[in-house]
Write a protein that holds these residues in place. Structure first.
Motif, PDB file in Angstrom:
ATOM      1  N   SER A 207       0.748  -1.158   0.106  1.00  0.00           N
ATOM      2  CA  SER A 207       0.167   0.135  -0.057  1.00  0.00           C
ATOM      3  C   SER A 207       0.673   1.279  -0.065  1.00  0.00           C
ATOM      4  O   SER A 207       0.469   2.300  -0.568  1.00  0.00           O
ATOM      5  CB  SER A 207      -1.165  -0.047   1.477  1.00  0.00           C
ATOM      6  N   LYS A 208       2.026   1.065   0.557  1.00  0.00           N
ATOM      7  CA  LYS A 208       3.069   2.186   0.604  1.00  0.00           C
ATOM      8  C   LYS A 208       3.957   2.144  -0.300  1.00  0.00           C
ATOM      9  O   LYS A 208       5.165   2.810  -0.306  1.00  0.00           O
ATOM     10  CB  LYS A 208       3.498   2.514   1.913  1.00  0.00           C
ATOM     11  N   GLY A 209       3.948   1.248  -1.378  1.00  0.00           N
ATOM     12  CA  GLY A 209       4.873   1.205  -2.429  1.00  0.00           C
ATOM     13  C   GLY A 209       5.752  -0.244  -2.092  1.00  0.00           C
ATOM     14  O   GLY A 209       5.224  -1.210  -1.605  1.00  0.00           O
ATOM     15  N   PRO A 210       6.931  -0.308  -2.929  1.00  0.00           N
ATOM     16  CA  PRO A 210       7.684  -1.714  -2.743  1.00  0.00           C
ATOM     17  C   PRO A 210       7.965  -1.926  -1.487  1.00  0.00           C
ATOM     18  O   PRO A 210       8.320  -1.021  -0.658  1.00  0.00           O
ATOM     19  CB  PRO A 210       8.930  -1.219  -3.564  1.00  0.00           C
ATOM     20  N   GLN A 211       7.958  -3.300  -1.081  1.00  0.00           N
ATOM     21  CA  GLN A 211       8.377  -3.786   0.441  1.00  0.00           C
ATOM     22  C   GLN A 211       8.928  -4.894   0.087  1.00  0.00           C
ATOM     23  O   GLN A 211       8.450  -5.847  -0.622  1.00  0.00           O
ATOM     24  CB  GLN A 211       7.130  -3.638   1.323  1.00  0.00           C
ATOM     25  N   TRP A 212       9.873  -5.393   1.359  1.00  0.00           N
ATOM     26  CA  TRP A 212      10.395  -6.517   0.935  1.00  0.00           C
ATOM     27  C   TRP A 212       9.503  -7.680   1.322  1.00  0.00           C
ATOM     28  O   TRP A 212       8.493  -7.503   2.274  1.00  0.00           O
ATOM     29  CB  TRP A 212      11.657  -6.732   1.981  1.00  0.00           C
ATOM     30  N   ARG A 213       9.285  -8.987   0.753  1.00  0.00           N
ATOM     31  CA  ARG A 213       8.428  -9.928   1.196  1.00  0.00           C
ATOM     32  C   ARG A 213       8.900 -10.523   2.762  1.00  0.00           C
ATOM     33  O   ARG A 213       9.968 -10.794   2.685  1.00  0.00           O
ATOM     34  CB  ARG A 213       8.282 -10.983  -0.032  1.00  0.00           C
ATOM     35  N   ALA A 214       7.658 -10.659   3.568  1.00  0.00           N
ATOM     36  CA  ALA A 214       8.183 -11.122   4.836  1.00  0.00           C
ATOM     37  C   ALA A 214       8.907 -12.386   4.892  1.00  0.00           C
ATOM     38  O   ALA A 214       8.511 -13.143   4.045  1.00  0.00           O
ATOM     39  CB  ALA A 214       6.862 -11.049   5.651  1.00  0.00           C
ATOM     40  N   ASN A 215       9.473 -12.544   5.851  1.00  0.00           N
ATOM     41  CA  ASN A 215      10.115 -13.757   6.195  1.00  0.00           C
ATOM     42  C   ASN A 215       9.172 -15.063   6.536  1.00  0.00           C
ATOM     43  O   ASN A 215       7.963 -14.517   7.310  1.00  0.00           O
ATOM     44  CB  ASN A 215      11.054 -13.710   7.405  1.00  0.00           C
ATOM     45  N   PRO A 216       8.772 -15.928   5.727  1.00  0.00           N
ATOM     46  CA  PRO A 216       7.759 -16.769   5.854  1.00  0.00           C
ATOM     47  C   PRO A 216       7.904 -17.605   7.290  1.00  0.00           C
ATOM     48  O   PRO A 216       7.041 -18.135   7.799  1.00  0.00           O
ATOM     49  CB  PRO A 216       7.912 -17.898   4.793  1.00  0.00           C
ATOM     50  N   HIS A 217       9.256 -17.589   7.992  1.00  0.00           N
ATOM     51  CA  HIS A 217       9.363 -18.105   9.400  1.00  0.00           C
ATOM     52  C   HIS A 217       9.757 -17.276  10.322  1.00  0.00           C
ATOM     53  O   HIS A 217      11.027 -17.381  10.349  1.00  0.00           O
ATOM     54  CB  HIS A 217      10.138 -19.379   9.187  1.00  0.00           C
ATOM     55  N   PRO A 218       9.215 -16.172  10.611  1.00  0.00           N
ATOM     56  CA  PRO A 218       9.690 -15.370  11.750  1.00  0.00           C
ATOM     57  C   PRO A 218      10.032 -15.816  13.031  1.00  0.00           C
ATOM     58  O   PRO A 218       9.453 -16.870  13.436  1.00  0.00           O
ATOM     59  CB  PRO A 218       8.477 -14.045  11.620  1.00  0.00           C
ATOM     60  N   PHE A 219      10.930 -15.039  13.360  1.00  0.00           N
ATOM     61  CA  PHE A 219      11.610 -15.461  14.899  1.00  0.00           C
ATOM     62  C   PHE A 219      11.952 -14.351  15.377  1.00  0.00           C
ATOM     63  O   PHE A 219      12.289 -13.335  15.041  1.00  0.00           O
ATOM     64  CB  PHE A 219      12.386 -16.518  14.629  1.00  0.00           C
ATOM     65  N   ILE A 220      12.418 -14.506  16.827  1.00  0.00           N
ATOM     66  CA  ILE A 220      13.186 -13.513  17.513  1.00  0.00           C
ATOM     67  C   ILE A 220      14.458 -14.264  17.956  1.00  0.00           C
ATOM     68  O   ILE A 220      14.443 -15.479  18.136  1.00  0.00           O
ATOM     69  CB  ILE A 220      12.444 -12.695  18.599  1.00  0.00           C
ATOM     70  N   CYS A 221      15.197 -13.734  18.693  1.00  0.00           N
ATOM     71  CA  CYS A 221      16.443 -14.163  19.435  1.00  0.00           C
ATOM     72  C   CYS A 221      16.885 -13.399  20.506  1.00  0.00           C
ATOM     73  O   CYS A 221      16.809 -12.269  20.298  1.00  0.00           O
ATOM     74  CB  CYS A 221      17.768 -14.193  18.259  1.00  0.00           C
ATOM     75  N   SER A 222      16.998 -14.215  21.683  1.00  0.00           N
ATOM     76  CA  SER A 222      17.427 -13.428  22.887  1.00  0.00           C
ATOM     77  C   SER A 222      18.860 -13.457  23.072  1.00  0.00           C
ATOM     78  O   SER A 222      19.609 -14.282  22.509  1.00  0.00           O
ATOM     79  CB  SER A 222      16.831 -14.012  24.242  1.00  0.00           C
ATOM     80  N   VAL A 223      19.318 -12.356  23.623  1.00  0.00           N
ATOM     81  CA  VAL A 223      20.769 -12.048  24.031  1.00  0.00           C
ATOM     82  C   VAL A 223      21.013 -12.035  25.339  1.00  0.00           C
ATOM     83  O   VAL A 223      20.438 -11.027  26.115  1.00  0.00           O
ATOM     84  CB  VAL A 223      21.472 -11.213  23.241  1.00  0.00           C
ATOM     85  N   GLU A 224      21.469 -13.124  26.179  1.00  0.00           N
ATOM     86  CA  GLU A 224      21.563 -13.040  27.518  1.00  0.00           C
ATOM     87  C   GLU A 224      22.794 -13.691  28.171  1.00  0.00           C
ATOM     88  O   GLU A 224      23.750 -14.058  27.532  1.00  0.00           O
ATOM     89  CB  GLU A 224      20.293 -13.875  28.153  1.00  0.00           C
TER      90      GLU A 224
END
Length: 551
Positions: A207-224
């Motif tokens: 809707s706001k123009g070109p955009q990267w296609r989302a990662n089909p397997h999103p995740f986060i990563c902790s740093v501890e």
């Protein structure tokens, strides 16, 4: 013998052994031989200390060379300005800046026998002490600088280019990032197509123009859990961090040098993406509690940006960094990443762009708007950083004073004296609360601002790539109109320019999405912590006020 030198970039000192220098400032250095990438000298304000060798040039008389080039020193040049493409049909990559060059670095050696950090034992080594020598390794970009490093890659000119009768002229400035990045070669069709491209990154029209296609397997990563460990019977010490990706929930342990290796690979590969800067290195005080905590906070922000980016999060080298436990597999993945051919200009071959038509003039106008916006935002971030830093200084300064006093009999009042004494102690407590408060609010603000200073400093060079591509399109169309170039060739240049344009717009839109999310989170956290803080102060004052009720 003392030598005169000139600062090429700004450098902000981080501890008492270092000194700050400003771009174009005249310096005096005590020896041109750098120690692990650092020089010692005096700035124009008379301060003496250390600064990165790659940030200065030594001034010499006309009879000798104009300056000493430190761009290949262990500290690494911020812009690698002395590097340029060498015409070659060889598609191999020169991995300057990789840790094979730093195996004997006392600060952070790359020991292939210990690349995967061992899981921390019950406690850190008790006999490990940092080396008393100056310890610093290369590849760090200071977060406040306005540059984007471009590791040198080899030109990939195709043989067919020499057979064309009329071609668009090449940029004579070999130091231009448009040339050094290989984007000029890509636009002109001189980057050869690979027979097989194993990876692909898609750009969609949103809707706001070109955009990267989302990662089909999103995740986060902790740093501890930053943990001090030792090796070589305590001779060397280092800090390891526990990383736990949410998609596998199996922790790995990495040292800062592993982050640094990954960062260099990212810079090599993703030409048109604003790679977040790593937290700064430090010549001394690496094991001080405040520095370790600060680095952990900033690594958390860095990791959050990496995992949220649709392209960077899917990069094979990043996945290897987050998931590999086995030493042998680690080495194999490391070598595979370093031999990756789809880097720099060749990375553009992996992009799949939409079929929708975009007028190049509209794209250029959109890029110009973003350029103006990013400059204003950069100025605002710097101003807010200065304000927040000054607030921290005032908070930490604190004030402590005993306001109690005694009166001579028969007019003495123990109750009044106790109340006044308690008032003094209350303000002493409030002062201590003020001194501790930046850890709860201002530090997070400064961490976020520092991250965005790095992200914003990347965009001028990325935008320059698009500007260079636009110029080639206009030049090729003019030559086609004059009959000096086939229209098919001009169309090919325009088509490849669309790839760069779509990629830049996708990166701009991703930046805006993250900016809204990050600054919302930053300000909400700051205000919530301020409310909690002043509620605690109010409680202290109300308790003290009640002591005067029965006088």
């Amino acid at each position: 013998m003392a030598l005169k030198a000139r600062a090429l970039y700004n450098f902000q000192s981080e501890n008492k052994e270092e000194i700050s220098i400003q771009e174009n400032e005249e310096l005096v250095i005590f020896s041109e031989n750098s120690l692990d990438g650092w020089l010692q000298g005096t700035n124009s304000r008379g301060e003496t200390g250390l600064f990165p060798a790659s940030y200065v040039e030594i001034l010499r008389s006309r009879s000798s060379s104009s300056y000493t080039d430190y761009s290949n020193s262990s500290a690494g040049s911020p812009a690698n300005e002395s590097s340029f493409y060498v015409p070659s049909s060889n598609t191999s990559i020169s991995h300057q800046g990789s840790f094979e060059d730093d195996d004997d670095d006392d600060w952070d050696d790359w020991d292939d026998g210990c690349t995967v950090v061992e899981e921390p034992r019950s406690g850190p080594g008790t006999n490990g002490h940092p080396s008393p020598n100056l310890q610093y390794s290369g590849g760090y970009l200071h977060q406040n600088m306005g540059y984007r490093p471009k590791p040198p890659l080899e030109r990939q000119d195709s043989i067919s280019s020499s057979k064309r009768g009329s071609v668009v002229g090449r940029n004579l400035n070999r130091f231009s990032c448009f040339v050094r990045s290989g984007v000029e070669a890509f636009i002109l069709g001189d980057v050869p197509m690979m027979s097989k491209i194993a990876e692909a990154y898609n750009i969609d029209m949103g809707s706001k123009g070109p955009q990267w296609r989302a990662n089909p397997h999103p995740f986060i990563c902790s740093v501890e859990d930053p943990t001090k460990q030792t090796k070589f019977k305590g001779i060397k010490s280092y800090i390891s961090y526990r990383l736990t990706p949410s998609n596998i929930n199996s922790p790995v342990y990495r040292r800062y040098k592993h982050f640094d290796w990954l960062y260099n690979r990212l810079l090599h590969k993703f030409t048109v993406i604003s790679v977040p800067h790593l937290p700064e290195k430090q010549a001394t005080g690496r094991f001080e509690e405040d520095f370790i905590e600060k680095r952990k906070r900033r690594l958390i922000l860095w990791m959050d940006h990496m995992t949220s980016h649709p392209v960077l999060s899917q990069y094979e080298g990043f996945q290897h960094f987050l998931t590999c436990h086995d030493d042998k597999q680690w080495k194999m993945g490391k070598r595979r990443a370093e031999k990756d051919e789809m880097i720099g200009a060749s990375f553009l071959l992996t992009l799949q762009i939409p079929t929708e038509h975009q007028d190049l003039q509209d794209v250029e106008d959109r890029v110009d708007c973003f350029k103006a916006f990013s400059k204003k935002m950069d100025d605002s971030v710097l101003q807010l950083t200065n304000v927040a830093s000054e607030l921290v200084r005032k908070h930490v300064g604190g004030f402590r004073k005993d306001y109690s006093f005694q009166m001579d009999p028969p007019y003495s009042s123990d109750t009044l004296n106790n109340a006044i004494s308690h008032t003094g102690k209350t303000y002493e407590t409030v002062g201590e609360m003020f001194a501790e408060q930046p850890k709860n609010d201002l530090f997070l603000m400064l961490d976020t601002l520092s991250l965005y200073q790095g992200l914003l400093s990347n965009f001028p060079d990325i935008i320059h790539l698009q500007k260079g591509a636009f110029a080639k399109v206009k030049e090729s169309q003019r030559m086609s109109d004059e009959g000096k170039m086939d229209q098919d060739e001009a169309d090919g240049i325009r088509k490849r320019c669309r790839v760069v344009g779509f990629a830049l717009q996708a990166e701009m839109n991703h930046f805006h999405e993250r900016r809204i999310s990050d600054f919302k989170k930053m300000m909400q956290s700051y205000l919530k912590q301020q409310i909690i803080f002043y509620q605690r102060v109010s409680q202290q004052l109300e308790k003290t006020l009640r002591m005067y009720d029965n006088l």
